[in-house]
Design a protein around this motif. Structure first.
Motif, PDB file in Angstrom:
ATOM      1  N   LEU A  28       0.826  -1.201   0.000  1.00 14.81           N
ATOM      2  CA  LEU A  28       0.000   0.000   0.000  1.00 14.81           C
ATOM      3  C   LEU A  28       0.863   1.255   0.000  1.00 14.81           C
ATOM      4  CD1 LEU A  28      -2.890   1.054   0.053  1.00 14.81           C
ATOM      5  CD2 LEU A  28      -2.829   0.914   2.561  1.00 14.81           C
ATOM      6  N   SER A  29       1.980   1.212   0.702  1.00 14.16           N
ATOM      7  CA  SER A  29       2.907   2.350   0.706  1.00 14.16           C
ATOM      8  C   SER A  29       3.449   2.625  -0.696  1.00 14.16           C
ATOM      9  CB  SER A  29       4.063   2.069   1.674  1.00 14.16           C
ATOM     10  OG  SER A  29       5.030   3.096   1.606  1.00 14.16           O
ATOM     11  N   SER A  30       3.820   1.569  -1.421  1.00 12.17           N
ATOM     12  CA  SER A  30       4.307   1.735  -2.796  1.00 12.17           C
ATOM     13  C   SER A  30       3.210   2.270  -3.702  1.00 12.17           C
ATOM     14  CB  SER A  30       4.823   0.398  -3.334  1.00 12.17           C
ATOM     15  OG  SER A  30       5.914  -0.069  -2.582  1.00 12.17           O
ATOM     16  N   ARG A  35       0.961   6.941  -6.724  1.00  9.44           N
ATOM     17  CA  ARG A  35      -0.172   7.832  -6.936  1.00  9.44           C
ATOM     18  C   ARG A  35       0.228   9.286  -6.672  1.00  9.44           C
ATOM     19  NH1 ARG A  35      -5.273   6.748  -6.732  1.00  9.44           N
ATOM     20  NH2 ARG A  35      -5.263   8.844  -7.606  1.00  9.44           N
ATOM     21  N   PHE A  36       0.956   9.497  -5.578  1.00  3.77           N
ATOM     22  CA  PHE A  36       1.449  10.844  -5.279  1.00  3.77           C
ATOM     23  C   PHE A  36       2.324  11.376  -6.421  1.00  3.77           C
ATOM     24  CE2 PHE A  36       1.199  10.470  -0.374  1.00  3.77           C
ATOM     25  CZ  PHE A  36       0.008  11.177  -0.352  1.00  3.77           C
ATOM     26  N   ALA A  37       3.156  10.491  -6.978  1.00  2.00           N
ATOM     27  CA  ALA A  37       4.085  10.881  -8.043  1.00  2.00           C
ATOM     28  C   ALA A  37       3.407  10.980  -9.405  1.00  2.00           C
ATOM     29  CB  ALA A  37       5.247   9.886  -8.111  1.00  2.00           C
ATOM     30  N   THR A 239      -9.504   9.962   0.706  1.00  2.00           N
ATOM     31  CA  THR A 239     -10.456  10.503  -0.262  1.00  2.00           C
ATOM     32  C   THR A 239      -9.740  10.953  -1.530  1.00  2.00           C
ATOM     33  OG1 THR A 239     -11.905  11.248   1.522  1.00  2.00           O
ATOM     34  CG2 THR A 239     -12.210  12.268  -0.637  1.00  2.00           C
ATOM     35  N   GLU A 240      -8.588  11.589  -1.346  1.00  2.00           N
ATOM     36  CA  GLU A 240      -7.835  12.102  -2.492  1.00  2.00           C
ATOM     37  C   GLU A 240      -7.259  10.982  -3.352  1.00  2.00           C
ATOM     38  OE1 GLU A 240      -3.699  14.601  -3.253  1.00  2.00           O
ATOM     39  OE2 GLU A 240      -4.850  14.951  -1.429  1.00  2.00           O
ATOM     40  N   LEU A 241      -6.760   9.935  -2.713  1.00  2.00           N
ATOM     41  CA  LEU A 241      -6.046   8.885  -3.441  1.00  2.00           C
ATOM     42  C   LEU A 241      -6.936   7.732  -3.876  1.00  2.00           C
ATOM     43  CD1 LEU A 241      -2.820   8.667  -1.283  1.00  2.00           C
ATOM     44  CD2 LEU A 241      -3.000   9.626  -3.574  1.00  2.00           C
ATOM     45  N   THR A 256     -11.833  -0.799 -10.263  1.00  2.00           N
ATOM     46  CA  THR A 256     -11.305   0.517 -10.572  1.00  2.00           C
ATOM     47  C   THR A 256     -11.351   1.388  -9.332  1.00  2.00           C
ATOM     48  OG1 THR A 256     -12.104   0.350 -12.823  1.00  2.00           O
ATOM     49  CG2 THR A 256     -11.549   2.532 -12.051  1.00  2.00           C
ATOM     50  N   TYR A 257     -10.205   1.890  -8.923  1.00  2.00           N
ATOM     51  CA  TYR A 257     -10.144   2.829  -7.824  1.00  2.00           C
ATOM     52  C   TYR A 257     -10.098   4.227  -8.417  1.00  2.00           C
ATOM     53  CZ  TYR A 257      -9.275  -1.356  -5.242  1.00  2.00           C
ATOM     54  OH  TYR A 257      -9.404  -2.602  -4.711  1.00  2.00           O
ATOM     55  N   ALA A 258     -10.060   5.230  -7.564  1.00  2.00           N
ATOM     56  CA  ALA A 258     -10.173   6.609  -8.045  1.00  2.00           C
ATOM     57  C   ALA A 258      -8.885   7.047  -8.710  1.00  2.00           C
ATOM     58  CB  ALA A 258     -10.505   7.536  -6.892  1.00  2.00           C
ATOM     59  N   SER A 259      -8.534   6.405  -9.785  1.00  2.00           N
ATOM     60  CA  SER A 259      -7.351   6.741 -10.554  1.00  2.00           C
ATOM     61  C   SER A 259      -7.492   6.067 -11.896  1.00  2.00           C
ATOM     62  CB  SER A 259      -6.081   6.243  -9.846  1.00  2.00           C
ATOM     63  OG  SER A 259      -5.996   4.848  -9.945  1.00  2.00           O
ATOM     64  N   SER A 260      -6.443   6.188 -12.702  1.00  3.42           N
ATOM     65  CA  SER A 260      -6.458   5.517 -13.993  1.00  3.42           C
ATOM     66  C   SER A 260      -5.983   4.089 -13.868  1.00  3.42           C
ATOM     67  CB  SER A 260      -5.534   6.268 -14.971  1.00  3.42           C
ATOM     68  OG  SER A 260      -4.223   6.280 -14.459  1.00  3.42           O
TER      69      SER A 260
END
Length: 326
Positions: A28-30, A35-37, A239-241, A256-260
């Motif tokens: 999860l950390s990776s 996602r942050f990057a 919420t953001e990630l 699908t999570y809140a990303s591509s």
């Protein structure tokens, strides 16, 4: 430098559970760092090899793989080889950086490991069974769980005689770390300069597992929840990630999570097939390991039964040690 194509990048992690893209804190950390990057990737799940130190790993295109157990670590390899953004740029010289990193990687991480593998060992209610072992046969689950619990006891020098004192010490250190981190964070959204860093990825992964995977009766969850700003920090970044992610399913469908990042389930005992190319030595080693996994674990079952018999005899005689039933 390896060519980056979002459609061909695959982060392989432990399976999703507890409404998280993966229940494994390290995976999860990776995931959070990438996602942050804003690094494009698809998400894939490996349901076997819960004791493998190669997972998580990231496949970039058709000819590059960065493993968790690479000498420099997966994230550092990606920074060097594929140009992954360095979230820590300009932060390493901040005076509190070293102390915060030390707390996260020792007292905080140790407390979570202790609670997951030792705090629940008398029963089957530990979240680790869901995160790591639920797809394996019962004897193998039992052996792998015992091996990890035994290793953690050895790491902390826990015996039958000092188990209570060691438990108090581990939780006391975790509580001290939470208090210091709460004071350091204040009302910011991130730990340093109000922008995400690798330490945020580590702490957020920890917080998400503590708040969502541990039961309400958990000592660690209770201590973490005492700090309202830490809970707010985790919820904000969740919420953001992750967004409003649907509950993960155990089936091989796409989530699908809140990303591509599309996710698939890698349920076979071998890594997914890829177009023919020359495999790296790491990949060859991983494939060989998968080939003999079942045989090796069955041997471990026999060893486990033998060891447990010896331990029970020692306990009956009143000796100390690292018996399974502490």
């Amino acid at each position: 430098m390896a060519e980056v194509n979002g459609n061909n990048n695959v982060l392989v992690v432990r399976k999703p559970c507890f409404d998280l893209p993966t229940g494994c804190p390290q995976c999860l950390s990776s995931y959070i760092y990438l996602r942050f990057a804003q690094f494009p990737f698809n998400l894939d799940f490996h349901l076997n090899y819960p004791d493998s130190d190669q997972i998580p790993y990231l496949e970039v295109g058709e000819d590059y793989v960065a493993y968790n157990n690479d000498k420099e670590g997966m994230i550092k390899c990606l920074k060097r080889d594929v140009g992954l953004a360095d979230l820590d740029s300009g932060l390493l010289s901040i005076p509190d950086w070293i102390s915060v990193k030390a707390m996260l990687t020792t007292w905080v991480a140790d407390a979570l490991s202790y609670e997951l593998w030792v705090g629940f060992e008398e029963g089957s209610s530990s979240p680790v069974h869901t995160i790591y072992y639920s797809d394996l046969p019962w004897p193998i689950r039992k052996v792998l769980f015992w091996k990890k619990a035994h290793w953690i006891k050895q790491k902390h020098g826990i015996t039958n005689e000092n188990a209570v004192l060691k438990k108090e010490e581990i939780y006391r250190r975790a509580n001290s770390a939470y208090e210091a981190l709460s004071k350091h964070l204040g009302q910011q959204n991130y730990l340093f300069e109000n922008r995400p860093s690798s330490l945020d990825a580590i702490f957020l992964a920890h917080g998400l597992v503590v708040l969502q995977a541990l039961p309400e009766s958990s000592v660690l969850r209770a201590k973490f929840s005492e700090h309202a700003n830490l809970v707010r920090y985790v919820e904000h970044c969740k919420t953001e990630l992750l967004g409003a992610a649907p509950p993960p399913s155990s089936g091989p469908q796409v989530h699908t999570y809140a990303s591509s990042s599309a996710s698939r389930s890698r349920s076979s005992s071998k890594p997914k097939s890829k177009p023919k190319r020359e495999k790296t030595q790491e990949e060859k080693t991983f494939k060989r390991r998968s080939k003999y996994f079942v045989i090796a674990q069955m041997v471990a079952v026999v060893v486990f039964i033998t060891l447990m018999t010896e331990v029970e005899l020692e306990v009956d005689d009143g000796d100390g040690g690292y018996g399974y039933n502490d």
